[in-house]
Enzyme design. Sequence first.
Site, short mmCIF file in Angstrom:
data_model
loop_
_atom_site.label_atom_id
_atom_site.label_comp_id
_atom_site.label_asym_id
_atom_site.label_seq_id
_atom_site.Cartn_x
_atom_site.Cartn_y
_atom_site.Cartn_z
N TYR A 156 18.85 11.69 -39.16
CA TYR A 156 19.47 13.00 -39.00
C TYR A 156 20.74 13.12 -39.83
CZ TYR A 156 22.54 16.57 -37.53
OH TYR A 156 23.42 17.60 -37.60
N GLU A 205 29.59 15.18 -38.56
CA GLU A 205 28.25 14.90 -38.04
C GLU A 205 28.26 13.70 -37.09
OE1 GLU A 205 25.73 16.68 -38.08
OE2 GLU A 205 26.38 18.15 -39.54
N ASP A 255 18.36 17.84 -35.29
CA ASP A 255 19.08 17.32 -34.12
C ASP A 255 18.45 17.89 -32.84
OD1 ASP A 255 19.91 19.93 -33.97
OD2 ASP A 255 22.03 19.47 -33.71
#
Length: 369
Positions: free
Chosen positions: A128, A45, A146
Amino acid sequence: MATTKIARATRRAFAVHLLAWYEANQRDLPWRRDASDPYRVWIAEILLQQTQVVTAIPYYERFLARFPNVRALASARLDDVLKAWEGAGYYARARNLQRAAQEIVARFDGTIPSTVTELRALPGIGRYTAGAIASIAFHREAAAVDGNAMRVLCRVFAIRHAPRRARTQTELWQLAESLLPRGRAGEFNQALMELGATVCAPRQPACDVCPLARACAARRLGLQAKLPAKTAQRQLPHHHVAIGVIWKGKRLLIARRRDNQLLGGLWEFPGGHRKRGETLAACVAREVREELGIEIAVGEEWATRRHAYSHFRITLHAFDCRWVRGRPRALGCAAWRWVVPDELTQYAFPAANRQLIAKLTQPKSHATR
Ligand code: SF4
Protein backbone atom coordinates in the site's frame (compact mmCIF):
# COMPACT_ATOMS: atom_id res chain seq x y z
CA MET A 1 -16.98 -10.05 -9.59
CA ALA A 2 -13.98 -10.63 -11.80
CA THR A 3 -12.22 -7.47 -12.79
CA THR A 4 -12.13 -8.46 -16.44
CA LYS A 5 -15.92 -8.29 -16.56
CA ILE A 6 -16.01 -4.58 -15.87
CA ALA A 7 -16.65 -2.79 -19.13
CA ARG A 8 -14.23 -0.08 -20.16
CA ALA A 9 -17.04 2.50 -20.21
CA THR A 10 -17.93 1.60 -16.62
CA ARG A 11 -14.31 1.96 -15.54
CA ARG A 12 -14.05 5.32 -17.26
CA ALA A 13 -17.29 6.57 -15.71
CA PHE A 14 -16.12 5.40 -12.28
CA ALA A 15 -12.92 7.44 -12.55
CA VAL A 16 -14.58 10.51 -14.07
CA HIS A 17 -17.23 10.76 -11.35
CA LEU A 18 -14.81 10.01 -8.55
CA LEU A 19 -12.18 12.52 -9.69
CA ALA A 20 -14.74 15.28 -10.23
CA TRP A 21 -16.08 14.70 -6.74
CA TYR A 22 -12.56 14.71 -5.28
CA GLU A 23 -11.65 17.94 -6.96
CA ALA A 24 -14.64 19.65 -5.36
CA ASN A 25 -14.63 17.93 -1.97
CA GLN A 26 -11.13 16.93 -0.89
CA ARG A 27 -10.12 17.99 2.59
CA ASP A 28 -7.32 20.47 2.99
CA LEU A 29 -4.70 18.28 4.70
CA PRO A 30 -1.11 19.37 5.29
CA TRP A 31 0.48 16.50 3.34
CA ARG A 32 -1.61 17.37 0.30
CA ARG A 33 -0.12 20.84 0.08
CA ASP A 34 3.14 19.54 -1.32
CA ALA A 35 2.24 16.14 -2.71
CA SER A 36 5.21 16.15 -5.06
CA ASP A 37 7.58 15.78 -2.10
CA PRO A 38 7.94 12.02 -1.59
CA TYR A 39 9.36 12.48 1.91
CA ARG A 40 6.21 14.27 3.07
CA VAL A 41 3.95 11.73 1.39
CA TRP A 42 5.91 8.89 2.97
CA ILE A 43 5.77 10.30 6.52
CA ALA A 44 2.04 11.00 6.17
CA GLU A 45 1.27 7.54 4.80
CA ILE A 46 3.17 5.81 7.58
CA LEU A 47 1.41 7.90 10.23
CA LEU A 48 -2.00 7.32 8.67
CA GLN A 49 -1.56 3.54 8.66
CA GLN A 50 -2.76 3.26 12.25
CA THR A 51 -3.62 6.81 13.24
CA GLN A 52 -6.77 8.84 12.53
CA VAL A 53 -6.34 11.92 10.31
CA VAL A 54 -7.19 14.40 13.06
CA THR A 55 -4.68 12.82 15.44
CA ALA A 56 -2.04 12.43 12.72
CA ILE A 57 -1.92 16.13 11.73
CA PRO A 58 -0.04 17.50 14.79
CA TYR A 59 2.32 14.49 14.74
CA TYR A 60 2.99 15.04 11.06
CA GLU A 61 3.75 18.72 11.56
CA ARG A 62 5.98 18.12 14.57
CA PHE A 63 7.83 15.27 12.88
CA LEU A 64 8.45 17.34 9.74
CA ALA A 65 9.63 20.31 11.77
CA ARG A 66 12.03 18.08 13.73
CA PHE A 67 13.22 15.95 10.79
CA PRO A 68 12.61 18.00 7.62
CA ASN A 69 14.22 15.58 5.16
CA VAL A 70 15.63 12.09 4.69
CA ARG A 71 19.15 13.00 5.81
CA ALA A 72 17.94 14.69 8.99
CA LEU A 73 15.91 11.60 9.86
CA ALA A 74 18.71 9.20 8.97
CA SER A 75 21.26 10.94 11.18
CA ALA A 76 18.97 11.57 14.18
CA ARG A 77 19.31 9.74 17.50
CA LEU A 78 16.73 6.95 17.74
CA ASP A 79 15.69 8.39 21.11
CA ASP A 80 14.73 11.66 19.41
CA VAL A 81 12.80 9.88 16.66
CA LEU A 82 10.84 7.87 19.23
CA LYS A 83 10.24 10.97 21.32
CA ALA A 84 8.75 12.74 18.28
CA TRP A 85 6.55 9.69 17.71
CA GLU A 86 5.57 9.33 21.36
CA GLY A 87 1.83 8.86 21.74
CA ALA A 88 1.21 7.91 18.11
CA GLY A 89 1.69 4.23 19.01
CA TYR A 90 2.93 1.35 16.85
CA TYR A 91 6.52 2.42 17.39
CA ALA A 92 7.89 -0.04 14.86
CA ARG A 93 6.70 2.53 12.34
CA ALA A 94 9.12 5.14 13.71
CA ARG A 95 12.02 2.70 13.95
CA ASN A 96 11.40 1.52 10.38
CA LEU A 97 11.16 5.09 9.12
CA GLN A 98 14.61 5.76 10.41
CA ARG A 99 16.05 2.49 9.14
CA ALA A 100 14.56 3.18 5.72
CA ALA A 101 15.95 6.75 5.75
CA GLN A 102 19.41 5.35 6.53
CA GLU A 103 19.07 2.88 3.68
CA ILE A 104 17.95 5.64 1.29
CA VAL A 105 21.04 7.66 2.22
CA ALA A 106 23.32 4.63 1.86
CA ARG A 107 21.87 3.14 -1.33
CA PHE A 108 20.21 6.07 -3.13
CA ASP A 109 22.37 8.99 -1.97
CA GLY A 110 19.45 10.42 -0.01
CA THR A 111 16.95 10.41 -2.88
CA ILE A 112 13.76 8.45 -2.26
CA PRO A 113 13.34 5.87 -5.04
CA SER A 114 10.31 6.19 -7.29
CA THR A 115 9.33 2.65 -8.24
CA VAL A 116 7.05 0.36 -6.30
CA THR A 117 9.67 -2.39 -6.35
CA GLU A 118 12.44 -0.21 -4.90
CA LEU A 119 10.13 1.32 -2.34
CA ARG A 120 8.84 -2.06 -1.16
CA ALA A 121 12.38 -3.20 -0.49
CA LEU A 122 12.71 -0.53 2.23
CA PRO A 123 11.89 -1.28 5.89
CA GLY A 124 8.28 -0.59 6.85
CA ILE A 125 7.07 0.02 3.30
CA GLY A 126 4.50 -2.49 2.12
CA ARG A 127 2.42 -2.74 -1.00
CA TYR A 128 0.00 0.00 0.00
CA THR A 129 2.60 2.57 1.07
CA ALA A 130 4.78 1.90 -1.96
CA GLY A 131 1.78 2.37 -4.25
CA ALA A 132 0.77 5.57 -2.48
CA ILE A 133 4.25 7.14 -2.67
CA ALA A 134 4.88 6.03 -6.25
CA SER A 135 1.51 7.26 -7.53
CA ILE A 136 1.09 10.45 -5.48
CA ALA A 137 4.65 11.81 -5.45
CA PHE A 138 6.05 10.27 -8.66
CA HIS A 139 2.90 9.93 -10.81
CA ARG A 140 3.49 6.24 -11.40
CA GLU A 141 0.59 4.03 -12.57
CA ALA A 142 0.33 2.21 -9.25
CA ALA A 143 -2.70 1.28 -7.18
CA ALA A 144 -2.89 1.96 -3.42
CA VAL A 145 -5.66 0.13 -1.62
CA ASP A 146 -6.11 0.97 2.06
CA GLY A 147 -9.03 0.02 4.32
CA ASN A 148 -11.16 2.92 3.10
CA ALA A 149 -10.60 2.09 -0.56
CA MET A 150 -11.35 -1.57 0.14
CA ARG A 151 -14.70 -0.69 1.68
CA VAL A 152 -15.72 1.38 -1.35
CA LEU A 153 -14.68 -1.32 -3.81
CA CYS A 154 -16.40 -4.09 -1.85
CA ARG A 155 -19.62 -2.10 -1.86
CA VAL A 156 -19.60 -0.74 -5.39
CA PHE A 157 -18.78 -4.15 -6.87
CA ALA A 158 -20.67 -6.20 -4.25
CA ILE A 159 -17.61 -8.27 -3.27
CA ARG A 160 -18.99 -10.59 -0.63
CA HIS A 161 -15.86 -12.31 0.65
CA ALA A 162 -14.03 -10.88 3.68
CA PRO A 163 -11.59 -8.31 2.27
CA ARG A 164 -8.66 -9.53 4.40
CA ARG A 165 -8.72 -12.97 2.78
CA ALA A 166 -5.75 -13.46 0.48
CA ARG A 167 -7.92 -14.22 -2.56
CA THR A 168 -10.10 -11.20 -1.95
CA GLN A 169 -7.00 -9.05 -1.58
CA THR A 170 -5.78 -10.20 -4.99
CA GLU A 171 -9.15 -9.40 -6.48
CA LEU A 172 -9.33 -5.97 -4.87
CA TRP A 173 -5.85 -4.96 -6.01
CA GLN A 174 -6.51 -6.16 -9.55
CA LEU A 175 -9.77 -4.27 -9.54
CA ALA A 176 -8.10 -1.07 -8.29
CA GLU A 177 -5.38 -1.39 -10.94
CA SER A 178 -7.95 -1.89 -13.68
CA LEU A 179 -9.78 1.28 -12.61
CA LEU A 180 -6.74 3.59 -12.62
CA PRO A 181 -7.18 6.41 -15.14
CA ARG A 182 -4.06 6.89 -17.22
CA GLY A 183 -1.82 9.65 -15.88
CA ARG A 184 -3.97 10.33 -12.79
CA ALA A 185 -3.31 7.35 -10.54
CA GLY A 186 -2.22 9.46 -7.57
CA GLU A 187 -5.37 11.56 -7.57
CA PHE A 188 -7.52 8.52 -8.18
CA ASN A 189 -6.03 6.62 -5.25
CA GLN A 190 -6.48 9.59 -2.96
CA ALA A 191 -10.03 10.13 -4.19
CA LEU A 192 -11.00 6.53 -3.54
CA MET A 193 -9.57 6.65 -0.02
CA GLU A 194 -11.14 10.05 0.62
CA LEU A 195 -14.55 8.79 -0.45
CA GLY A 196 -14.22 5.87 1.97
CA ALA A 197 -13.09 8.17 4.77
CA THR A 198 -15.74 10.84 4.37
CA VAL A 199 -18.78 9.44 2.48
CA CYS A 200 -18.71 5.65 2.29
CA ALA A 201 -18.26 5.34 6.05
CA PRO A 202 -18.25 1.95 7.79
CA ARG A 203 -21.64 2.72 9.34
CA GLN A 204 -24.36 4.74 7.62
CA PRO A 205 -22.66 5.60 4.35
CA ALA A 206 -23.95 8.84 2.84
CA CYS A 207 -25.19 7.24 -0.39
CA ASP A 208 -27.34 10.28 -1.24
CA VAL A 209 -24.29 12.42 -1.87
CA CYS A 210 -22.02 9.69 -3.25
CA PRO A 211 -20.61 10.21 -6.75
CA LEU A 212 -20.65 6.43 -7.31
CA ALA A 213 -24.23 5.91 -6.18
CA ARG A 214 -25.54 5.03 -9.63
CA ALA A 215 -22.89 2.38 -10.14
CA CYS A 216 -22.98 0.96 -6.62
CA ALA A 217 -24.23 -2.62 -6.38
CA ALA A 218 -24.44 -2.56 -2.58
CA ARG A 219 -26.76 0.43 -2.73
CA ARG A 220 -28.90 -1.17 -5.43
CA LEU A 221 -29.19 -4.40 -3.45
CA GLY A 222 -29.49 -2.75 -0.03
CA LEU A 223 -26.27 -4.42 1.16
CA GLN A 224 -24.39 -1.36 2.47
CA ALA A 225 -24.59 -2.57 6.08
CA LYS A 226 -23.45 -6.10 5.16
CA LEU A 227 -20.43 -5.16 3.04
CA PRO A 228 -17.54 -5.45 3.43
CA ALA A 229 -18.08 -8.89 4.99
CA LYS A 230 -16.80 -9.03 8.55
CA THR A 231 -13.90 -11.24 9.59
CA ALA A 232 -14.63 -13.20 12.77
CA GLN A 233 -13.14 -11.31 15.73
CA ARG A 234 -10.65 -13.17 17.89
CA GLN A 235 -10.79 -12.78 21.63
CA LEU A 236 -7.60 -10.90 22.56
CA PRO A 237 -5.43 -12.52 25.25
CA HIS A 238 -5.12 -10.59 28.48
CA HIS A 239 -1.92 -10.37 30.58
CA HIS A 240 -1.10 -8.97 33.98
CA VAL A 241 2.10 -6.95 33.97
CA ALA A 242 3.73 -5.82 37.19
CA ILE A 243 6.22 -2.95 37.16
CA GLY A 244 8.25 -1.15 39.79
CA VAL A 245 8.50 2.57 40.31
CA ILE A 246 11.88 2.12 42.01
CA TRP A 247 13.12 4.97 44.16
CA LYS A 248 16.65 5.62 45.33
CA GLY A 249 16.44 8.85 47.25
CA LYS A 250 14.83 11.38 44.91
CA ARG A 251 15.65 9.43 41.78
CA LEU A 252 13.76 6.75 39.88
CA LEU A 253 15.06 3.89 37.79
CA ILE A 254 14.00 3.61 34.16
CA ALA A 255 15.07 1.03 31.59
CA ARG A 256 15.15 1.08 27.84
CA ARG A 257 13.56 -1.76 25.89
CA ARG A 258 15.71 -3.67 23.46
CA ASP A 259 15.26 -2.77 19.79
CA ASN A 260 14.02 -6.24 18.88
CA GLN A 261 11.23 -6.16 21.47
CA LEU A 262 7.70 -4.85 21.09
CA LEU A 263 7.96 -1.09 21.78
CA GLY A 264 11.69 -1.46 21.22
CA GLY A 265 13.78 1.62 21.99
CA LEU A 266 11.19 3.09 24.35
CA TRP A 267 11.87 3.69 28.04
CA GLU A 268 9.75 2.17 30.78
CA PHE A 269 9.55 1.38 34.45
CA PRO A 270 11.13 -2.06 34.84
CA GLY A 271 8.91 -5.11 35.21
CA GLY A 272 7.17 -7.72 33.11
CA HIS A 273 4.55 -10.41 32.74
CA ARG A 274 3.40 -12.30 35.79
CA LYS A 275 4.07 -16.02 35.63
CA ARG A 276 1.43 -18.58 36.51
CA GLY A 277 1.02 -18.90 40.30
CA GLU A 278 3.22 -15.90 41.02
CA THR A 279 2.09 -12.91 43.09
CA LEU A 280 2.36 -9.52 41.45
CA ALA A 281 4.84 -8.33 44.07
CA ALA A 282 7.05 -11.40 43.53
CA CYS A 283 6.80 -10.80 39.79
CA VAL A 284 8.19 -7.25 40.11
CA ALA A 285 11.10 -8.37 42.29
CA ARG A 286 11.97 -11.24 39.91
CA GLU A 287 11.65 -9.16 36.75
CA VAL A 288 13.83 -6.38 38.15
CA ARG A 289 16.45 -8.91 39.27
CA GLU A 290 16.47 -10.57 35.82
CA GLU A 291 16.40 -7.34 33.87
CA LEU A 292 18.77 -5.19 35.93
CA GLY A 293 20.48 -7.42 38.49
CA ILE A 294 19.41 -5.43 41.55
CA GLU A 295 17.42 -6.17 44.70
CA ILE A 296 14.43 -4.04 45.59
CA ALA A 297 11.86 -3.85 48.37
CA VAL A 298 8.39 -4.02 46.86
CA GLY A 299 5.81 -1.84 48.58
CA GLU A 300 2.16 -1.03 47.87
CA GLU A 301 0.48 -1.33 44.52
CA TRP A 302 0.41 2.34 43.68
CA ALA A 303 -1.55 2.46 40.42
CA THR A 304 -3.39 0.12 38.06
CA ARG A 305 -3.96 0.83 34.39
CA ARG A 306 -5.58 -1.13 31.59
CA HIS A 307 -4.22 -0.86 28.11
CA ALA A 308 -5.05 -2.49 24.77
CA TYR A 309 -2.50 -3.28 22.10
CA SER A 310 -3.36 -4.61 18.66
CA HIS A 311 -2.93 -8.27 19.63
CA PHE A 312 -3.43 -8.36 23.39
CA ARG A 313 -4.59 -6.41 26.41
CA ILE A 314 -2.78 -5.81 29.64
CA THR A 315 -3.53 -4.73 33.16
CA LEU A 316 -0.51 -2.85 34.37
CA HIS A 317 0.10 -2.96 38.13
CA ALA A 318 2.59 -0.32 39.27
CA PHE A 319 4.27 -0.95 42.63
CA ASP A 320 5.95 1.61 44.81
CA CYS A 321 9.45 0.13 45.27
CA ARG A 322 12.72 1.02 46.94
CA TRP A 323 16.23 0.15 45.76
CA VAL A 324 18.01 -2.10 48.28
CA ARG A 325 21.32 -3.17 46.75
CA GLY A 326 23.28 -3.71 43.56
CA ARG A 327 24.42 -1.52 40.70
CA PRO A 328 21.99 -1.87 37.78
CA ARG A 329 23.28 -3.77 34.75
CA ALA A 330 21.54 -3.99 31.38
CA LEU A 331 20.88 -7.75 31.56
CA GLY A 332 17.43 -7.81 29.98
CA CYS A 333 17.19 -4.27 28.65
CA ALA A 334 19.19 -2.03 26.34
CA ALA A 335 20.09 0.64 28.94
CA TRP A 336 19.09 2.09 32.30
CA ARG A 337 19.13 5.49 34.01
CA TRP A 338 18.44 7.00 37.42
CA VAL A 339 16.38 10.15 36.83
CA VAL A 340 14.44 12.67 38.89
CA PRO A 341 10.71 12.81 38.04
CA ASP A 342 11.00 16.10 36.16
CA GLU A 343 13.45 14.49 33.71
CA LEU A 344 10.99 11.77 32.70
CA THR A 345 9.41 13.92 30.02
CA GLN A 346 12.73 13.94 28.11
CA TYR A 347 12.35 10.23 27.36
CA ALA A 348 9.87 8.44 25.09
CA PHE A 349 7.61 6.09 27.04
CA PRO A 350 4.73 3.82 25.95
CA ALA A 351 1.22 5.13 26.61
CA ALA A 352 0.55 3.04 29.72
CA ASN A 353 3.77 4.33 31.37
CA ARG A 354 3.00 7.92 30.38
CA GLN A 355 -0.21 7.81 32.40
CA LEU A 356 1.88 6.86 35.42
CA ILE A 357 4.33 9.67 34.74
CA ALA A 358 1.47 12.16 34.67
CA LYS A 359 0.43 10.85 38.09
CA LEU A 360 4.01 10.94 39.37
CA THR A 361 4.63 14.51 38.31
CA GLN A 362 1.36 15.84 39.71
CA PRO A 363 2.04 18.08 42.71
CA LYS A 364 1.96 16.10 45.97
CA SER A 365 1.13 12.90 44.10
CA HIS A 366 4.05 10.91 45.37
CA ALA A 367 6.49 11.45 48.14
CA THR A 368 10.12 10.92 47.21
CA ARG A 369 12.27 8.96 49.59
S1 SF4 B 1 -23.42 4.48 -2.88
FE1 SF4 B 1 -23.22 4.29 -0.70
S2 SF4 B 1 -22.40 2.25 -0.34
FE2 SF4 B 1 -22.10 2.72 -2.49
S3 SF4 B 1 -20.01 3.56 -2.59
FE3 SF4 B 1 -21.41 5.28 -2.36
S4 SF4 B 1 -21.56 5.66 -0.16
FE4 SF4 B 1 -20.66 3.64 -0.47
